[in-house]
Structures are given as C-alpha cells and as structure tokens.
Scaffold this motif. Structure first.
Motif, mmCIF file in Angstrom:
data_model
loop_
_atom_site.group_PDB
_atom_site.id
_atom_site.type_symbol
_atom_site.label_atom_id
_atom_site.label_comp_id
_atom_site.label_asym_id
_atom_site.label_seq_id
_atom_site.Cartn_x
_atom_site.Cartn_y
_atom_site.Cartn_z
ATOM 1 N N UNK A 205 0.866 -1.178 0.000
ATOM 2 C CA UNK A 205 0.000 0.000 0.000
ATOM 3 C C UNK A 205 0.902 1.226 0.000
ATOM 4 N N UNK A 206 0.526 2.228 -0.778
ATOM 5 C CA UNK A 206 1.338 3.440 -0.890
ATOM 6 C C UNK A 206 1.378 4.190 0.434
ATOM 7 N N UNK A 207 2.544 4.729 0.742
ATOM 8 C CA UNK A 207 2.757 5.562 1.924
ATOM 9 C C UNK A 207 2.513 7.014 1.509
ATOM 10 N N UNK A 208 1.697 7.731 2.269
ATOM 11 C CA UNK A 208 1.352 9.109 1.893
ATOM 12 C C UNK A 208 2.564 10.012 1.810
ATOM 13 N N UNK A 209 3.511 9.867 2.689
ATOM 14 C CA UNK A 209 4.693 10.731 2.681
ATOM 15 C C UNK A 209 5.777 10.236 1.725
ATOM 16 N N UNK A 210 6.147 8.986 1.843
ATOM 17 C CA UNK A 210 7.255 8.437 1.072
ATOM 18 C C UNK A 210 6.973 8.270 -0.411
ATOM 19 N N UNK A 211 5.695 8.095 -0.766
ATOM 20 C CA UNK A 211 5.324 7.831 -2.157
ATOM 21 C C UNK A 211 4.597 8.992 -2.818
ATOM 22 N N UNK A 212 4.632 10.165 -2.188
ATOM 23 C CA UNK A 212 3.843 11.271 -2.724
ATOM 24 C C UNK A 212 4.377 11.788 -4.068
ATOM 25 N N UNK A 213 5.644 11.546 -4.393
ATOM 26 C CA UNK A 213 6.193 12.005 -5.674
ATOM 27 C C UNK A 213 5.909 11.046 -6.837
ATOM 28 N N UNK A 214 5.412 9.860 -6.533
ATOM 29 C CA UNK A 214 5.073 8.911 -7.596
ATOM 30 C C UNK A 214 3.682 9.296 -8.118
ATOM 31 N N UNK A 215 3.561 9.594 -9.411
ATOM 32 C CA UNK A 215 2.244 9.986 -9.938
ATOM 33 C C UNK A 215 1.279 8.804 -10.009
ATOM 34 N N UNK A 216 0.015 9.112 -9.841
ATOM 35 C CA UNK A 216 -1.028 8.108 -9.976
ATOM 36 C C UNK A 216 -1.337 7.964 -11.429
#
Length: 102
Positions: free
Chosen positions: A91-102
């Motif tokens: 599951x995506x982490x809100x802080x750590x994965x915020x730069x990965x676009x959906x």
C-alpha cells in the motif's frame, strides 16, 4: 454379460463423481485466503508505479490461484486495468510515495 455392463457403469459413475468433486472443490471459497487489499486503496506495483483499486470486491482467478483487482490510473484515472495480487508490492505511503504519480 450384465456384470461387465455394471462394472463399466460403476467405473463411469466413479469417474464422473471424481470430476464433480474436483470441480466443487476448486470453486470452494472456504479454501481461499482473504484478499490483502481493499477497494479504495492506493497501491505500489512492480516498476514503482502507483495505482488505485476501485470496484467492489476483488475477483478470484482460477488460472493464477490468486485475487485480481480492478485498477485505474493516469490523468484523471481515465485508464483502467486488472492486476494480480502477486504484482502488488504494498500500500502506498502518503509521505514516502507522494512524488510517484497516480
């Protein structure tokens, strides 16, 4: 002669019963694990890509022996697809994965 016919009929009945038992066993959802992800989850898949699980419940793939999830992604989540549970990393982490676009 009637004994041979009875033997053949019994063999055919046993074969049919075994086939039916295997079919019922394959469709038995009690042996399936619980799905790991839920609709609404934002997930990270192989290739470090972010996806959104939508729909109601995942479907069971008898071919892959695992759950498949409906996903959408891209600009305005306009693209759709299906992914096997084995291809989901986490599951995506809100802080750590915020730069990965959906």
């Amino acid at each position: 002669m009637s004994n041979n016919n009875n033997t053949n009929n019994n063999t055919n009945n046993n074969t049919n019963n075994n086939t039916n038992n295997n079919t019922i066993k394959d469709k038995n959802s009690d042996n399936r694990p619980e799905p790991k992800y839920n609709p609404g989850d934002i997930i990270i898949i192989r290739g470090n890509k972010k996806r959104h699980i939508y729909g109601t419940e995942p479907s069971w793939s008898t071919e892959h022996k695992e759950y498949q999830y409906q996903i959408d992604y891209g600009l305005c989540c306009a693209s759709e697809g299906v992914i096997n549970e084995a291809n989901i990393l986490r599951i995506a982490d809100e802080e750590g994965d915020k730069l990965i676009p959906l």
